[in-house]
Design a protein around this motif. Structure first.
Motif, short mmCIF file in Angstrom:
data_model
loop_
_atom_site.label_atom_id
_atom_site.label_comp_id
_atom_site.label_asym_id
_atom_site.label_seq_id
_atom_site.Cartn_x
_atom_site.Cartn_y
_atom_site.Cartn_z
N VAL A 221 26.78 39.75 45.42
CA VAL A 221 28.11 39.75 45.23
C VAL A 221 28.90 39.01 44.38
CG1 VAL A 221 30.41 40.17 46.10
CG2 VAL A 221 28.44 41.07 47.53
N VAL A 222 28.44 37.54 44.55
CA VAL A 222 28.92 36.54 43.48
C VAL A 222 28.29 37.03 42.08
CG1 VAL A 222 28.54 34.10 43.14
CG2 VAL A 222 29.25 34.92 45.28
N GLY A 223 27.13 37.16 41.75
CA GLY A 223 26.49 37.77 40.67
C GLY A 223 27.25 38.96 39.88
N ALA A 224 27.67 39.99 40.78
CA ALA A 224 28.10 41.08 40.17
C ALA A 224 29.62 40.61 39.86
CB ALA A 224 28.03 42.08 41.43
N VAL A 225 30.27 39.80 40.58
CA VAL A 225 31.63 39.40 40.31
C VAL A 225 31.74 38.73 39.03
CG1 VAL A 225 33.75 38.11 41.24
CG2 VAL A 225 32.53 39.81 42.59
N ALA A 226 31.01 37.58 39.00
CA ALA A 226 30.85 36.83 37.88
C ALA A 226 30.41 37.49 36.59
CB ALA A 226 29.70 35.82 38.24
N GLY A 227 29.71 38.43 36.72
CA GLY A 227 29.41 39.36 35.52
C GLY A 227 30.73 40.14 34.99
N CYS A 228 31.31 40.71 36.12
CA CYS A 228 32.42 41.48 36.02
C CYS A 228 33.58 40.63 35.30
CB CYS A 228 33.02 42.01 37.11
SG CYS A 228 34.25 43.35 37.00
N LEU A 229 33.81 39.32 35.81
CA LEU A 229 34.80 38.47 35.45
C LEU A 229 34.64 38.17 33.78
CD1 LEU A 229 35.34 36.10 38.27
CD2 LEU A 229 36.96 37.62 37.26
N LEU A 230 33.09 38.00 33.48
CA LEU A 230 33.11 37.44 32.27
C LEU A 230 33.13 38.73 31.14
CD1 LEU A 230 29.60 35.53 32.61
CD2 LEU A 230 31.92 34.52 31.86
N LEU A 231 32.65 39.86 31.72
CA LEU A 231 32.87 40.92 30.59
C LEU A 231 34.20 41.89 30.75
CD1 LEU A 231 29.39 42.55 31.64
CD2 LEU A 231 30.05 41.39 29.67
N GLY A 232 34.87 41.81 31.74
CA GLY A 232 36.35 42.48 31.74
C GLY A 232 37.30 41.83 32.60
N GLY A 233 37.09 40.68 32.88
CA GLY A 233 38.35 40.13 33.64
C GLY A 233 38.76 40.63 34.79
N CYS A 234 37.64 41.40 35.67
CA CYS A 234 38.34 41.84 36.72
C CYS A 234 37.31 40.97 37.96
CB CYS A 234 37.67 43.08 36.82
SG CYS A 234 36.21 43.67 36.77
N THR A 235 38.03 41.52 39.26
CA THR A 235 37.35 41.01 40.26
C THR A 235 36.87 42.16 41.16
OG1 THR A 235 39.36 40.90 41.75
CG2 THR A 235 38.49 38.84 40.51
N ALA A 236 35.69 42.30 41.78
CA ALA A 236 35.06 43.45 42.56
C ALA A 236 35.46 43.01 44.01
CB ALA A 236 33.74 43.63 42.31
N GLU A 237 35.92 44.06 44.78
CA GLU A 237 36.00 43.96 46.06
C GLU A 237 35.12 44.50 46.75
OE1 GLU A 237 39.99 44.99 49.18
OE2 GLU A 237 40.01 45.70 47.24
N ASP A 238 34.73 43.84 48.04
CA ASP A 238 33.42 44.50 48.86
C ASP A 238 34.40 45.44 49.82
OD1 ASP A 238 31.58 42.95 47.81
OD2 ASP A 238 31.74 41.27 49.18
N ASP B 46 39.92 47.82 38.65
CA ASP B 46 39.64 48.57 39.85
C ASP B 46 38.03 48.42 40.19
OD1 ASP B 46 40.02 50.61 41.85
OD2 ASP B 46 39.55 52.24 40.23
N SER B 47 37.50 47.42 40.20
CA SER B 47 36.12 47.03 40.53
C SER B 47 35.81 46.90 42.17
CB SER B 47 35.74 46.16 39.81
OG SER B 47 35.74 46.53 38.36
N TYR B 48 34.92 47.49 42.73
CA TYR B 48 34.40 47.20 44.03
C TYR B 48 32.93 47.46 44.12
CZ TYR B 48 34.39 52.42 44.07
OH TYR B 48 34.68 53.82 43.98
N ASN B 49 32.40 46.88 45.33
CA ASN B 49 31.11 47.05 45.68
C ASN B 49 31.08 47.55 47.09
OD1 ASN B 49 29.87 45.15 43.54
ND2 ASN B 49 31.02 43.73 44.70
N GLY B 50 30.39 48.80 47.09
CA GLY B 50 30.28 49.52 48.43
C GLY B 50 28.67 48.71 48.92
N PHE B 51 28.95 48.65 50.15
CA PHE B 51 27.72 47.97 50.93
C PHE B 51 27.72 48.07 52.36
CE2 PHE B 51 31.12 44.82 51.78
CZ PHE B 51 30.79 44.12 53.02
N VAL B 52 26.33 47.94 52.92
CA VAL B 52 26.41 47.82 54.44
C VAL B 52 25.27 46.79 54.62
CG1 VAL B 52 24.90 49.83 54.76
CG2 VAL B 52 26.01 49.04 56.29
N ASP B 53 25.36 45.71 55.30
CA ASP B 53 24.18 45.01 55.95
C ASP B 53 23.72 45.38 57.31
OD1 ASP B 53 24.03 43.54 53.49
OD2 ASP B 53 25.85 42.14 54.29
N PHE B 54 22.55 45.31 57.71
CA PHE B 54 21.79 45.86 58.83
C PHE B 54 20.64 45.25 59.07
CE2 PHE B 54 20.92 48.92 55.78
CZ PHE B 54 19.62 49.37 55.99
#
Length: 163
Positions: A9-26, A122-130
């Motif tokens: 998630v940190v990697g995805a958010v960092a990439g998103c911030l660098l590329l588009g100035g957004c934050t992805a919500e889980d 409008d970025s988000y990550n869909g996830f489930v941990d199990f």
């Protein structure tokens, strides 16, 4: 020390911030259920008509958060559309998933099923941990999502209300 999911998630958010100035919500937009055949099924519920990308399943021995992924698959496709439900270890053939390790739930393993929707503002990550034990303990009709067992209807409402 970061867990594997947190690091992703940190990697995805960092990439998103660098590329588009957004934050992805889980968001709890993914779940796992057990089918009538006893096999685990993945549930993916993007928000509305949103496209999504890079669905993946990572599994590793529990207690080794920074150890190697030993089972699962990943997809490099973008602009996937619509809800998806499929056997957990058999994503749709059109996705051309890359598989690694054994394609079944392994004892004492932890898993993370994820996908992403990345657009400015409008970025988000869909996830489930199990864990294997959490999925094998599900009763017929139950879904594991948001760190708990629930009915399929509860999961659908949770996903819809999360968007």
């Amino acid at each position: 020390m970061l867990t594997r999911r947190a690091a992703a998630v940190v990697g995805a958010v960092a990439g998103c911030l660098l590329l588009g100035g957004c934050t992805a919500e889980d968001l709890p937009l993914a779940g796992v259920r057990v089918g009538a055949d006893g096999a685990p099924y993945a549930l993916i519920r993007p928000c509305g008509d949103d496209s999504y990308q890079s669905p993946s399943l990572d599994g590793w021995a529990r207690g080794i958060d920074d150890g190697p992924v030993t089972t699962g698959w990943d997809v490099r496709k973008e602009k996937l559309k619509g809800d998806a439900e499929f056997p957990l270890f058999s994503p749709p053939a059109a996705w051309r998933a890359r598989h690694r390790g054994e394609q079944r739930l392994l004892a004492k393993h932890h898993y993370s099923l994820t996908f992403g929707h990345y657009v400015t503002g409008d970025s988000y990550n869909g996830f489930v941990d199990f864990s294997t034990e959490q999925i094998t303990a599900l009763k017929p009709g139950q879904v594991w999502a948001d760190d708990k067992a629930m009915s399929l209807g509860e999961f659908e409402r949770l996903a819809e209300n999360s968007c």
